[in-house]
Design an enzyme around this catalytic site. Structure first.
Site, PDB file in Angstrom:
ATOM      1  N   SER A 268      31.744 -58.231  -0.831  1.00 38.60           N
ATOM      2  CA  SER A 268      32.368 -56.817  -1.229  1.00 38.60           C
ATOM      3  C   SER A 268      31.150 -56.091  -2.232  1.00 38.60           C
ATOM      4  CB  SER A 268      33.533 -56.979  -1.934  1.00 38.60           C
ATOM      5  OG  SER A 268      34.118 -55.769  -2.249  1.00 38.60           O
ATOM      6  N   ASP A 589      38.155 -53.101   7.749  1.00 33.12           N
ATOM      7  CA  ASP A 589      38.480 -54.479   7.481  1.00 33.12           C
ATOM      8  C   ASP A 589      39.740 -54.148   6.346  1.00 33.12           C
ATOM      9  OD1 ASP A 589      37.276 -53.668   4.968  1.00 33.12           O
ATOM     10  OD2 ASP A 589      36.117 -55.470   4.654  1.00 33.12           O
ATOM     11  N   HIS A 642      39.925 -57.619   4.018  1.00 29.39           N
ATOM     12  CA  HIS A 642      38.779 -57.761   3.080  1.00 29.39           C
ATOM     13  C   HIS A 642      38.425 -58.837   2.423  1.00 29.39           C
ATOM     14  CE1 HIS A 642      35.446 -55.823   1.325  1.00 29.39           C
ATOM     15  NE2 HIS A 642      35.939 -55.949   0.011  1.00 29.39           N
TER      16      HIS A 642
END
Length: 686
Positions: A268, A589, A642
């Site tokens: 991320s 995602d 994610h």
């Protein structure tokens, strides 16, 4: 005779006295009976009043009561099920799952151990935003007893529930400096435990760590590069010397592993943070780490980015603009005004906005590249995208080519370039028919009602109704006008952010101004390091509707209110599944759109370009989302979401193979989405 008379007289007196006594006793008994009756009646009336009062209270059961009971029920059930899960023998869930779905595949670590793979390259984990634990080292009176207790991650929910205002006060940063508030010190947790689990039972890095351990990895050759994800990237070095610690730990791991370079795995926002690190470590002191232009070439084998938001995330815009995303907007639809009301003195959304607007790191994920990357009023790279429908789920065994051609339903054209539109009609109006009033020179007033909200208010109290109307009258905001909007509605926040981050496209990367750290986290304004043997992977999930653009409306006025909110009542037509609850969706995602995660590896860095002058090889690895077949599978082993992707067996296998010595050529590209097609539509000078 006289004696007889006297006796009779005395007898008559006695009789009269006894009669009078009996009469008095009877009177007393009657009075006592009357009193008992009165007491009985009083008790009956009291009981009836109590019954009526209870009934009245029951009739006044409010929405807040329902919400509190619902939250309590969910939390109780969560902990109860978690207790049962941990209390039962580990073999039971596996036995039940195998009975339903057949034998489970070996975890990647077990599979690759059988193939003979062993530890080779040290591994560095770089967590993203919100997944790393933070603990208290110094606080105010209300935080008594919380020294070195987690205020974020782990079991922090208990403190959030018990003292929410105190928690929000300590998690907020100084609005001027972007660092700690006076009297508060919150620091990142160190070690692998910093981000192995976000909360009990909710893994982040734990599954990957466990599978790496299967082939021989341990803490001496695994390092969690924990940092305070709230503050700007350069300030992690200024305050905590985090970048220096990462540099020294990598150097130590390389030296103690026989010269084997490290494999870095950012997740991320950690991908953008490590991009900043690679420029910092090369740059001369005092701004940089003084490692020299060849430091990355000597120490890094590969950077395997998981869900990296290199070009930003549209949902960050909604968070900064109105403290919302699709989930919050949906909750406001289900329970109108609950998140806006003052419950025990805690105006939920206002406190969230006030707190998160002090976190400078969120501004690193504002969309970069303007209209060139994200599209304008009349076009976008994803134009013609065909949205996923529930009736068109992709089979787990379907190939990437089949998924790209058959997994979607055709829909009406969507203007994804319009990140914010005030009204559905505005979102659909042809660009030639749009009539807008420029907000940039609009006068700002002050809302008289909001002068009492200083302790919890955001910068909206400085706008007044004139400024609010000016924002709405502009109607449509693209990535090109987004920065002007944020500077208008949150000037103090953007003043801090502009000192640490930049969002444009460099004309000339040899210009000396790009040596400043504010450009280092923007891949469109910086060069990759001089490390031609290094490899960069972009690894991310696909097949999940992901937020891309929003339809807004003005919220109803009130004391301390946020003037803008997502119009969750807006839905697409029957054949228009890209629009749900006021949000336009694209492939991604669930958090990062494909365009942001994949463009640089697909085009911006592919081959020798001005952003990659030394020709570092780049690879795309996409993981098609498949939800768990049943509850016993937990969050699944084929998820593309994610965070859940961190337990994806295919992704873990790819990482272990590279850590054990495989190269990008051995893995190659694996693409399910239209990332190459969309990248070609972006006219960027390379």
């Amino acid at each position: 005779m006289s004696m007889l008379r006297r006796r009779k007289g005395s007898d008559s007196k006695k009789n009269s006295n006894s009669e009078s006594r009996r009469g008095k006793e009877e009177d007393k008994q009657e009075k006592n009976k009357e009193k008992e009756k009165e007491r009985d009646e009083a008790e009956k009336s009291t009981k009836s009043l109590a019954t009526k009062e209870r009934g009245r209270r029951l009739r006044k059961w409010s929405c807040v009561d329902s919400c509190c009971w619902f939250i309590g029920y969910i939390c109780s059930m969560w902990w109860f099920l978690l207790f049962l899960y941990n209390a039962m023998p580990a073999s039971i869930p596996q036995y039940v799952t195998e009975a339903i779905n057949g034998p489970l595949p070996d975890p990647p670590g077990v599979k690759l151990q059988k193939e003979g793979l062993k530890t080779k390259h040290p591994v560095v984990f770089v967590p993203g935003i919100v997944t790393g634990g933070l603990e208290l080292w110094e606080g105010h009176q209300c935080a008594e007893g919380l020294f070195r207790k987690r205020l974020w991650g782990g079991t922090f929910f208990g403190e959030l529930y018990k003292r929410p205002l105190c928690w929000a006060e300590h998690m907020s940063l100084d609005n001027e400096t972007g660092l700690d508030c006076p009297g508060v010190r919150i620091r990142p947790v160190s070690g692998l435990v910093a981000a192995d689990y976000f909360a009990p039972g909710y893994f982040v890095w734990a599954v990957l760590i466990a599978n790496l351990a299967r082939i021989g990895y341990e803490e001496k050759n695994m390092y969690m590069a924990a940092y305070d994800w709230r503050i700007s990237f350069q300030n992690t070095e200024v305050r905590d010397q985090t970048l220096s610690r990462i540099k020294s730990n990598i150097e130590l791991m390389v030296a103690t592993s026989g010269g084997n370079k490290v494999v870095v795995i950012p997740h991320s926002m950690g991908a953008v943070y490590f991009l900043h690190f690679m420029k910092w470590v090369e740059a001369p002191a005092p701004m940089g780490g003084g490692g020299g232009s060849d430091w990355c070439a000597k120490h890094i084998k590969a950077v395997m980015n998981i869900g990296g938001p290199f070009l930003g995330v549209p949902k960050v815009v909604a968070g900064l603009f109105s403290a919302e995303a699709k989930d919050i907007a949906f909750a406001r639809t289900i329970a109108p005004a609950v998140l806006d009301m003052d419950v025990f003195g805690f105006q939920t959304l206002q406190h969230i906005m006030r707190m998160t607007r002090t976190w400078d790191s969120t501004m690193s994920m504002i969309p970069k590249g303007g209209d060139t990357i994200w599209g304008g009023l009349g076009w976008s790279p994803e134009e013609g995208y065909e949205c996923i429908t529930k009736n068109n789920k992709v089979n787990r065994t379907q190939t990437g080519e089949q998924h790209g051609k058959k997994g979607f339903d055709k829909i009406k054209r969507v203007h994804y370039g319009r990140l914010i539109s005030f009204g559905k009609d505005v979102a659909e109006t042809p660009s030639t028919d749009l009539k807008r009033k420029d907000f940039r020179g609009a006068a700002k007033g002050k809302n008289r009602a909001n002068t009492t909200c200083r302790d919890i208010w955001t910068e909206y109290h400085e706008m007044g109704m004139e400024g609010v109307r000016a924002v709405a009258d502009y109607k449509v905001y693209t990535a090109g006008s987004l920065m002007d909007l944020l500077h208008f509605v949150a000037p103090r926040m953007m003043k801090r952010g502009s000192a640490h981050f930049s969002y444009g496209i460099a004309d000339n990367l040899d210009d000396k101004k790009y040596e400043h750290y504010k450009y280092w986290s923007n891949p469109l304004e910086t060069k990759l390091p001089n490390a031609s043997d290094m490899e960069i992977f972009s690894m991310y999930g696909v097949g999940i509707p992901t937020e891309r653009a929003y339809i807004y409306k003005l919220s109803s006025g009130g004391e301390c209110y946020i003037p803008f909110q997502i119009d969750a009542s807006v839905e697409g037509r029957n054949d228009d599944t890209c629009l749900k609850g006021g949000v336009f969706f694209v492939n991604g995602d669930e958090t990062v759109p494909v365009l942001s995660a994949g463009f640089m590896a697909a085009k911006g860095w592919r081959g020798k370009t001005r952003f990659n002058p030394y020709g570092i090889r780049t690879y795309i690895r996409e993981y098609n989302h498949a939800p768990p077949a049943n509850l016993l599978e937990g969050r699944g082993t084929q998820s593309g979401a994610h965070v859940d992707i961190m337990g994806n067996f295919a992704l873990i296998e790819d990482i272990i193979r590279v850590a054990a010595g495989a190269t990008g050529e051995d893995l190659g590209d694996r693409v399910y989405s239209d990332i190459f097609k969309w990248s070609e539509k972006i006219k960027l000078q390379l």
